[in-house]
Design a protein around this motif. Structure first.
Motif, PDB file in Angstrom:
ATOM      1  N   PRO A 228      55.050  34.074 -18.470  1.00  0.00           N
ATOM      2  CA  PRO A 228      55.967  33.667 -17.403  1.00  0.00           C
ATOM      3  C   PRO A 228      56.104  32.144 -17.314  1.00  0.00           C
ATOM      4  CG  PRO A 228      54.255  35.158 -16.576  1.00  0.00           C
ATOM      5  CD  PRO A 228      53.853  34.754 -17.957  1.00  0.00           C
ATOM      6  N   VAL A 229      57.262  31.703 -16.832  1.00  0.00           N
ATOM      7  CA  VAL A 229      57.553  30.268 -16.693  1.00  0.00           C
ATOM      8  C   VAL A 229      56.456  29.572 -15.879  1.00  0.00           C
ATOM      9  CG1 VAL A 229      59.197  28.590 -15.749  1.00  0.00           C
ATOM     10  CG2 VAL A 229      60.049  30.715 -16.768  1.00  0.00           C
ATOM     11  N   ASP A 230      56.084  30.198 -14.760  1.00  0.00           N
ATOM     12  CA  ASP A 230      55.126  29.538 -13.864  1.00  0.00           C
ATOM     13  C   ASP A 230      53.750  29.389 -14.506  1.00  0.00           C
ATOM     14  OD1 ASP A 230      57.156  29.507 -11.968  1.00  0.00           O
ATOM     15  OD2 ASP A 230      56.644  31.533 -11.296  1.00  0.00           O
ATOM     16  N   GLU A 231      53.391  30.373 -15.331  1.00  0.00           N
ATOM     17  CA  GLU A 231      52.091  30.286 -16.004  1.00  0.00           C
ATOM     18  C   GLU A 231      52.107  29.173 -17.052  1.00  0.00           C
ATOM     19  OE1 GLU A 231      50.689  34.104 -17.485  1.00  0.00           O
ATOM     20  OE2 GLU A 231      49.446  33.042 -18.969  1.00  0.00           O
ATOM     21  N   ALA A 232      53.213  29.081 -17.790  1.00  0.00           N
ATOM     22  CA  ALA A 232      53.330  28.001 -18.784  1.00  0.00           C
ATOM     23  C   ALA A 232      53.226  26.649 -18.083  1.00  0.00           C
ATOM     24  CB  ALA A 232      54.655  28.126 -19.529  1.00  0.00           C
TER      25      ALA A 232
END
Ligand code: AMP
Ligand code: MG
Length: 417
Positions: free
Chosen positions: A3-7
């Motif tokens: 996910p974007v937020d994890e990256a």
């Protein structure tokens, strides 16, 4: 896919606030204050007049009215920037200009409009006397010494983002230099055999390296200093040589060479020089992404590998490089400004990624609406040029319909300086 937020979280964990640097006061605009600023002076330094008028003792105006003015003897005049030795006594006045220090003895200023100065002037009378047309209170029209800033007080806190008003406050303290968090140096390297730098002829089959410049411009926009390393062809030697030049950088951004089908050299070189992870991020555009730490000389330099497609690289920059730069600059809010809007367009989300659709946001009948601009292919840079925002279609939303409420990340907003 991650996910974007994890990256973003993984990337940000490798960045810290940079050190302080002394900057000329004007150059501190948009930067974050690295120390508390205390005042060594009172501002204003002396009691001074807030009006053009006459400095008096309030008691001398007792009972004055328009029909029965109190006549005071004028014993002098004082302009801003000057002191007067005269002292105001009962029954006397000193003509005073805005900002001029209040003379000794005076405790109020009667503004011109409440005197008969106009009439006297019209009648060519000398201003040796003045009629006060109303009774005034003690303290009227006097700005007290230290009323804005008192000597010894904390004026601006460490961590403050410096805007024009803070520049003014700093200048009012007489500060010529200001300790602020320094700008990150961001090295930018474009990779690919097909690339040619601007200003050179374009052989058949080649393209200009637009990413070099769009990314450098983004670095500047968000407060970093770009270091353009140019173009590395897809060969080991050239890549290694160029990457070495990022030794003094706080971040190395590479463009292209991170997608699955890519020629492996970029990946090989990055992997060999450090710990670089290649991700596919749940976003569109901008799916392929690399991040890691490269060993360059004695230092470990964070490296962000952006996709080559011009729109993907810009949007991935907004999501990942911008917050990293802001974090290094000591900025507190790393989020891109968002607004709520009604969608004027339909956007389909076929594979559960977070879509960043290029839109134009306008205000209609008091409400924001967002319209998709131009073809949305990741190579269509001109539709980026037509956009002022990125409409977000969340991962779990299969489509946005006309009239739906959406969140738009604003590309243009008065957040940057
Ligand atoms: P790649 O990531 O190498 O697969 O590149 C994807 C697409 O982006 C290809 O069409 C490349 O030609 C294009 N591209 C790569 N680097 C740049 C660049 N620096 N400027 C403009 N387009 C680029
Ligand atoms: Mg390539």
């Amino acid at each position: 896919m991650i996910p974007v937020d994890e990256a973003l979280e993984k990337i940000l964990s490798h960045f810290d606030v940079l050190e302080a640097d002394d900057e000329l006061v004007l150059d501190s605009l948009g930067r974050v204050l690295a120390e508390d600023i205390y005042s060594t002076v009172n501002i204003p330094p002396m009691d001074n007049s807030a009006m053009d008028g006459y400095a008096v003792q309030a008691q001398s105006t007792a009972g004055a009215t328009r029909s029965s003015p109190n006549i005071l003897g004028v014993i002098g005049e004082v302009a801003a920037g000057y002191l007067t030795k005269e002292e105001v006594m009962p029954g006397t006045a000193i003509r005073i200009m805005t900002g001029a220090p209040v003379p000794k003895g005076a405790d109020a200023v009667v503004q011109f409009e409440h005197t008969d100065e106009e009439i006297r002037k019209a009648q060519d009378q000398p201003l040796t006397e003045i009629g006060v047309l109303r009774q005034v209170e003690e303290g009227l029209n006097i700005r007290r010494a230290g009323e804005d800033i008192s000597s010894g007080s904390l004026v601006l806190k460490k961590g403050t983002l410096i805007r024009p008003q803070e520049i003014g406050v700093l200048a009012s303290l007489g500060r010529e230099v200001v300790p602020v968090i320094r700008r990150p140096l961001v090295a930018i390297l474009s990779t690919g055999d097909e690339l040619v730098d601007v200003g050179k002829p374009l052989p058949l089959g080649k393209i200009y390296s637009s990413n070099t410049y769009s990314l450098a411009a983004q670095v500047i926009r968000y407060g970093g200093t770009p270091k353009i390393l140019g173009i590395a062809r897809d060969n080991v030697q050239e890549l290694e040589d160029k990457i070495k030049q990022a030794q003094d950088a706080d971040l190395l951004i590479t463009s292209a060479g991170v997608s699955v089908g890519d020629y492996d050299i970029v990946k090989d070189v990055l992997a060999r020089q450090g710990e670089v992870t290649f991700w596919t991020v749940r976003m569109k555009p901008g799916k392929p992404l690399a991040f890691g730490l490269l060993r360059l000389g004695k230092s470990m330099i964070p490296q962000l590998g952006l996709p080559g497609n011009p729109v993907s690289s810009m949007i991935a920059f907004e999501q990942f490089a911008r917050p990293a730069i802001l974090k290094m600059l000591g900025r507190e809010n790393l989020d891109k400004p968002t607004i709520h809007a009604k969608s004027e367009s339909r956007v389909k989300n076929t594979d559960g990624r977070r879509i960043f659709a290029r839109v134009w946001v306008s205000k209609q009948e008091g409400q924001y609406s967002a319209r998709v601009v131009g073809p949305q292919g990741s190579g269509i840079l001109t539709s980026m040029a037509q956009a002022n925002g990125l409409m977000i279609v969340p991962e779990d939303v299969p489509s946005v319909e006309v009239g739906d409420d959406v969140v738009v990340q604003m590309l243009d907003w008065n957040e940057e300086t």
